[in-house]
Structures are given as structure tokens and as C-alpha cells.
Design a protein around this motif. Sequence first.
Motif, short mmCIF file in Angstrom:
data_model
loop_
_atom_site.label_atom_id
_atom_site.label_comp_id
_atom_site.label_asym_id
_atom_site.label_seq_id
_atom_site.Cartn_x
_atom_site.Cartn_y
_atom_site.Cartn_z
N UNK A 1 0.77 -1.11 0.04
CA UNK A 1 0.20 -0.13 0.06
C UNK A 1 0.96 1.31 -0.16
N UNK A 2 0.34 2.32 -0.25
CA UNK A 2 1.08 3.57 -0.57
C UNK A 2 0.16 4.62 -0.10
N UNK A 3 0.81 5.65 0.72
CA UNK A 3 0.29 6.65 1.36
C UNK A 3 0.99 8.04 1.36
N UNK A 4 0.63 9.17 0.88
CA UNK A 4 1.23 10.63 1.22
C UNK A 4 1.79 10.71 2.43
N UNK A 5 3.02 11.10 2.83
CA UNK A 5 3.18 11.51 4.16
C UNK A 5 4.31 12.49 4.07
N UNK A 6 4.11 13.27 4.99
CA UNK A 6 5.42 14.31 5.26
C UNK A 6 6.51 13.75 6.16
N UNK A 7 6.45 12.93 6.73
CA UNK A 7 7.52 11.89 7.59
C UNK A 7 8.49 11.78 6.71
N UNK A 8 9.81 11.70 7.16
CA UNK A 8 11.16 11.54 6.71
C UNK A 8 10.98 9.78 6.52
N UNK A 9 11.68 9.34 5.51
CA UNK A 9 11.58 7.89 5.41
C UNK A 9 12.05 7.13 6.42
N UNK A 10 13.14 7.64 7.08
CA UNK A 10 13.66 6.74 8.24
C UNK A 10 12.70 6.90 9.30
N UNK A 11 11.90 8.12 9.70
CA UNK A 11 10.88 7.76 10.80
C UNK A 11 9.68 7.18 10.47
N UNK B 1 9.94 4.45 8.46
CA UNK B 1 10.33 2.95 8.72
C UNK B 1 10.45 2.62 10.20
N UNK B 2 10.76 3.55 11.10
CA UNK B 2 10.95 3.35 12.53
C UNK B 2 9.41 3.05 13.07
N UNK B 3 8.56 3.92 12.75
CA UNK B 3 6.98 3.42 13.10
C UNK B 3 6.69 2.12 12.79
N UNK B 4 6.84 1.88 11.41
CA UNK B 4 6.59 0.55 11.11
C UNK B 4 7.23 -0.63 12.03
N UNK B 5 8.38 -0.59 12.34
CA UNK B 5 8.99 -1.74 13.11
C UNK B 5 8.75 -1.57 14.65
N UNK B 6 8.34 -0.51 15.20
CA UNK B 6 8.30 -0.19 16.61
C UNK B 6 6.62 -0.90 17.01
N UNK C 1 16.81 -0.81 15.12
CA UNK C 1 18.49 -0.90 15.19
C UNK C 1 18.92 -1.10 13.85
N UNK C 2 18.48 -2.46 13.42
CA UNK C 2 19.01 -3.18 12.39
C UNK C 2 18.76 -2.25 11.15
N UNK C 3 17.47 -1.78 10.98
CA UNK C 3 16.90 -0.99 9.82
C UNK C 3 17.96 0.24 9.60
N UNK C 4 18.09 1.05 10.97
CA UNK C 4 18.96 2.21 10.73
C UNK C 4 20.40 1.87 10.35
N UNK C 5 20.92 0.69 10.64
CA UNK C 5 22.13 0.28 10.29
C UNK C 5 22.12 0.03 8.87
N UNK C 6 21.24 -0.60 8.43
CA UNK C 6 20.77 -0.94 7.02
C UNK C 6 21.07 0.19 6.17
N UNK C 7 20.24 1.30 6.70
CA UNK C 7 20.08 2.73 5.94
C UNK C 7 21.08 3.51 5.85
#
Length: 89
Positions: free
Chosen positions: A29-39, A41-46, A80-86
Amino acid sequence: MSHDVIPTELPASSRLHPRIGPHDFVDCYAVASSLAPRRAAEIIVEFPAWVRGLFRLRRVLTAPFGLSNDGPPRTRSACSRLNTKIATN
């Protein structure tokens, strides 16, 4: 900004393609967002504590059947793993 969620295909450039098996179910799915991609991604895995508890219960219940134990990791956080990978890309 519209917040309509729309079904979409997995982008051809996605790193998930090598991980998808012939019988795996993938919905995107896709949605327009003003969030930075990193943030975003963090929300998705928290996961809240109660969700992590349900994943632990699922691991216990499915282990005797040899089913997948995927879900939030028990040690190092997915964030943490996602941040390292990014950071390394």
C-alpha cells in the motif's frame, strides 16, 4: 495532503524481492506522508509491548509444528537493524 491509502505493487527496486518465495503473500500500500523515510520506517517496526507478547506466544504455540518464527526480534531491535542498513547504503 490527502491521506488516502491505495493498493500498489511492490516496487521493482525493493530489496524484498529476493526474500519473497513462490507461495508468499505480499500486499503493498502507499500513502502520501510528510514524514522522513527513516521515521516512517521506525514507526513500522516499533511494536508495543502487548504485540511483542503476542508474537512470543505465537512462537511458543507454533514451534512444535516447525512454523516460521518471524516477527519482532528478541534481542537487537528491528529499528536498530533498519537504521544500520539505511546508514550503510
